[in-house]
Design an enzyme around this catalytic site. Sequence first.
Site, PDB file in Angstrom:
ATOM      1  N   CYS A 203      33.757  24.574  47.295  1.00  0.00           N
ATOM      2  CA  CYS A 203      35.204  24.790  47.271  1.00  0.00           C
ATOM      3  C   CYS A 203      35.510  26.281  47.385  1.00  0.00           C
ATOM      4  O   CYS A 203      35.024  27.072  46.582  1.00  0.00           O
ATOM      5  CB  CYS A 203      35.793  24.250  45.973  1.00  0.00           C
ATOM      6  SG  CYS A 203      37.545  24.638  45.790  1.00  0.00           S
ATOM      7  N   CYS A 206      37.396  27.379  43.905  1.00  0.00           N
ATOM      8  CA  CYS A 206      36.773  27.465  42.578  1.00  0.00           C
ATOM      9  C   CYS A 206      35.250  27.447  42.607  1.00  0.00           C
ATOM     10  O   CYS A 206      34.607  27.636  41.579  1.00  0.00           O
ATOM     11  CB  CYS A 206      37.294  26.342  41.680  1.00  0.00           C
ATOM     12  SG  CYS A 206      36.576  24.733  42.082  1.00  0.00           S
ATOM     13  N   CYS A 219      37.950  18.497  45.917  1.00  0.00           N
ATOM     14  CA  CYS A 219      37.203  19.316  44.977  1.00  0.00           C
ATOM     15  C   CYS A 219      37.310  18.686  43.585  1.00  0.00           C
ATOM     16  O   CYS A 219      38.416  18.403  43.121  1.00  0.00           O
ATOM     17  CB  CYS A 219      37.764  20.730  44.953  1.00  0.00           C
ATOM     18  SG  CYS A 219      36.922  21.740  43.713  1.00  0.00           S
ATOM     19  N   CYS A 222      39.090  21.544  41.026  1.00  0.00           N
ATOM     20  CA  CYS A 222      40.468  22.065  41.085  1.00  0.00           C
ATOM     21  C   CYS A 222      41.315  21.119  41.933  1.00  0.00           C
ATOM     22  O   CYS A 222      40.889  20.013  42.257  1.00  0.00           O
ATOM     23  CB  CYS A 222      40.485  23.495  41.633  1.00  0.00           C
ATOM     24  SG  CYS A 222      40.067  23.611  43.395  1.00  0.00           S
ATOM     25  N   ASP A 347      20.172  37.594  66.348  1.00  0.00           N
ATOM     26  CA  ASP A 347      19.491  36.726  65.392  1.00  0.00           C
ATOM     27  C   ASP A 347      19.744  35.271  65.773  1.00  0.00           C
ATOM     28  O   ASP A 347      20.875  34.794  65.720  1.00  0.00           O
ATOM     29  CB  ASP A 347      20.039  37.022  63.990  1.00  0.00           C
ATOM     30  CG  ASP A 347      19.432  36.117  62.942  1.00  0.00           C
ATOM     31  OD1 ASP A 347      18.551  35.297  63.276  1.00  0.00           O
ATOM     32  OD2 ASP A 347      19.845  36.237  61.775  1.00  0.00           O
TER      33      ASP A 347
HETATM   34 ZN   LIG Z   1      37.894  23.739  43.733  1.00  0.00          ZN
END
Ligand SMILES: [Zn+2]
EC number: 6.3.5.13
Length: 423
Positions: A203, A206, A219, A222, A347
């Site tokens: 997330c 959070c 999520c 949150c 790369d």
């Molecule tokens: Zn979250």
Amino acid sequence: MVRAQLATALVRTAARLSRMTGRGDGSVIGGRIGLAVEPRLLTVLARGREVALVSGTNGKTTTTRLLTAALGTLGPVASNSYGANMPTGHTTALAQSRNARHAVLEVDEHYLRTVLAETRPRVVALLNLSRDQLDRAMEVGMLADRWREVLGALREQADTPGAEPTRVVANCDDPLVTWAASAAPQVTWVAAGQRWQEDSWVCPQCGAHLKREGVDWACPGCDLRRPQPSWWLADDDTVAGPDGIRQPVTLQLPGRVNRANAVTALAAAALFGVRPADAAPRLAEVASIAGRYATVERDGRSIRLLLAKNPAGWLEAFDMVDRISTAGAAPPPVLLSINARVVDGLDTSWLYDVDYASLRGHRVLVTGDRRYDLAVRLEVNEVPFEVVDTFGEVLAAIPPGRLEVIANYTAFQDIRAELGRAN
Ligand SMILES: [Zn+2]
């Protein structure tokens, strides 16, 4: 104003000279000269126009082209259709189409802040965010942070009396885009899909591990979750929109990802008052974009060119190959070509992040500067392959019929140069 007129004239002259002398299409040099003379030139040229910006890691050139086609129903449209997606390119595009009331500009995702401030667009379409060839995964998160800040600032603009607010069209299937866009005052959510999920397990708000179930994601830590889209693909050939819109859309461009780009284009066009029914026939006319998706005939071989610059792009390209193979009896051979020059990113370790399993069943050939890296990866992924040194050898090795080519940037350019200009 005189300075701006002079600068505009210089942009056009420089671009024309650049084209005449064969130094490219002039979209960068013209803008650079114009902005040197008048640093506010992009702002001046955008004034009085209705502008749409298109940004994201993948699909922005195609979506820009599709949206340009859709807005074509309203009259001439200025656009930087060839991927010159920084302010120099935008300046040139606007200087060259002074009478176009509408403009659709493809914007490099790192330049969104600048171009938003200077063009005051009516619509910003945000497609996806994933690691690009030059970025590491960490930087993708930082980019989402920056977008969120910029889009949050649109709230102040929305509160200004008399100012036409910028509306955001954003992909609700991409958690990073969703998080960034949800700071904006007015968002139209589009289900544009996300095949590559490796950069969005966590997330952005959070740090908790996102839960996914089918297309849905949320999520657990949150309130961030997938918003309900108002535009989506109802099936392979139908775009669904608000108020019961069900619009059949047939594209010449391959793959689910391009149908998703079409959904975004229709949603953005609707904010300019263009009805999907009027836009759809225009989208159907788009056949290839700067050689991408073009099919080139050579010695009885029908060669389709797919450009894929980063891991998300490679997965999407495999999807296009898959669909093509289901149409015929034998799946066509697939050539993969990877270079690692400066514009590609030096790369190429990201090659290891891509799952090649869907290529099993195709004859797979590998070439390009990094063909041996690719070979090792395919070995690990248990996909049989052949290494070839040049594109000429590829043509000699395959029978007449179709060939799918997936290449990153300079590898794509090399192959196009060998085939002559594809489009
Ligand atoms: Zn979250």
